[in-house]
Design an enzyme around this catalytic site. Structure first.
Site, short mmCIF file in Angstrom:
data_model
loop_
_atom_site.label_atom_id
_atom_site.label_comp_id
_atom_site.label_asym_id
_atom_site.label_seq_id
_atom_site.Cartn_x
_atom_site.Cartn_y
_atom_site.Cartn_z
N ASP A 36 13.55 -1.59 -3.24
CA ASP A 36 12.23 -2.09 -2.85
C ASP A 36 12.42 -3.33 -1.99
O ASP A 36 13.47 -3.98 -2.01
CB ASP A 36 11.41 -2.43 -4.09
CG ASP A 36 9.91 -2.36 -3.84
OD1 ASP A 36 9.26 -1.43 -4.34
OD2 ASP A 36 9.37 -3.24 -3.13
N TYR A 155 -3.49 6.29 7.45
CA TYR A 155 -2.95 6.79 6.18
C TYR A 155 -2.96 8.32 6.17
O TYR A 155 -1.98 8.96 5.80
CB TYR A 155 -3.77 6.24 5.01
CG TYR A 155 -3.15 6.51 3.66
CD1 TYR A 155 -2.04 5.79 3.23
CD2 TYR A 155 -3.66 7.49 2.81
CE1 TYR A 155 -1.46 6.02 1.99
CE2 TYR A 155 -3.10 7.74 1.58
CZ TYR A 155 -2.00 7.00 1.16
OH TYR A 155 -1.43 7.24 -0.05
N LYS A 159 0.53 10.62 5.93
CA LYS A 159 0.76 11.49 4.78
C LYS A 159 0.79 12.97 5.20
O LYS A 159 1.54 13.77 4.63
CB LYS A 159 -0.30 11.25 3.70
CG LYS A 159 -0.18 9.88 3.04
CD LYS A 159 1.22 9.64 2.47
CE LYS A 159 1.35 8.32 1.75
NZ LYS A 159 2.69 8.11 1.15
N ILE A 188 -4.36 7.26 -8.23
CA ILE A 188 -3.54 6.85 -9.36
C ILE A 188 -3.76 5.37 -9.62
O ILE A 188 -3.76 4.55 -8.69
CB ILE A 188 -2.04 7.14 -9.09
CG1 ILE A 188 -1.85 8.60 -8.64
CG2 ILE A 188 -1.23 6.84 -10.33
CD1 ILE A 188 -2.34 9.65 -9.61
#
Length: 252
Positions: A36, A155, A159, A188
């Site tokens: 990360d 986005y 994706k 989520i």
């Protein structure tokens, strides 16, 4: 145990889906490299894994930089002797504040650099290691690759690209016994959607995007990731798998 010392790399492993997946893969026998850009939170993921008696290390990565991703792959091989599972999970989400007319070009470019280029770099770096003995590459797409929302064009574009790259990479890498699959989560409940918590109406509206009117959890997604990485999914390849409680399947 699903895994018997297999080596897994999880990008975006400092929190959310990445942390939950890293912990589950480790609990099921994998040795995990948590990667990360956020070192402090990444080290916390490692601490939690080690607290459970499992094996993990942290390595910093900027997925928008190919050299950084290649360095991560090299570190993994030096540390654990190989790479069996690559989870290209790092990504960012738009704030939904501007439509395409007013959106700065830099906003689009940053989203592409992280969400799209980062997955390509992860596929390429992992495949160069896996080509000798096979492996599994899992990419994080989204239901937004298939449905439209307001003010999220970059986005959606990135994706959708992840879905396309997954299919193409699966075909190209099949001869090396490398499987490539993607997950397409719905909404989520992670830090990625924290801005929505500030508006109760928005929060309640987004929850209703799912058939059972509630958000998913990072642990529910991690269960799918671990399955896809395992031999139980050995005949699954080149597809995306929805983890969305039906959000992409019905008209609201």
């Amino acid at each position: 145990m699903r895994f018997h010392g297999e080596v897994a790399v999880v990008t975006g492993g400092a929190g959310g889906i990445g942390r939950a997946s890293a912990k589950l893969l480790a609990n099921q026998g994998a040795r995990v490299v948590v990667a990360d850009i956020d070192e402090a939170s990444g080290q916390e993921s490692v601490r939690q894994i080690e607290q459970d008696g499992n094996d993990a290390v942290f390595h910093p990565v900027d997925v928008s930089d190919y050299h950084s991703v290649q360095t991560l792959a090299d570190f993994t091989v030096r540390t654990y002797g190989g790479l069996d599972i690559m989870f290209n999970n790092a990504g960012i989400f738009g704030d939904g504040a501007e439509n395409v007319i007013n959106m700065p070009v830099e906003t689009y470019r940053r989203m592409v650099a992280i969400n799209q280029d980062g997955v390509f770099y992860g596929i390429k770096a992992a495949a160069n290691v896996m080509k000798e003995r096979g492996g599994v590459i899992i990419n994080t797409a989204s239901i937004y690759a298939f449905i439209a929302d307001r003010n999220q064009l970059p986005y959606h574009a990135t994706k959708a690209a992840v879905v396309g790259m997954t299919k193409a990479a699966a075909l190209e890498l099949a001869k090396y016994n490398i499987r490539v699959v993607a997950i397409a989560p719905g909404m989520i409940d992670t830090a990625l959607i924290d801005p929505w918590r500030e508006d109760e109406h928005v929060w309640n509206t987004v929850q209703k995007a799912h058939m059972r009117r509630k958000f998913g959890t990072a642990e529910q997604v991690a269960n799918v990731v671990a399955f896809l990485a395992s031999d139980e999914a050995s005949f699954l390849n080149g597809h995306e798998y929805f983890v969305d409680d039906g959000a992409a399947s019905f008209k609201r």
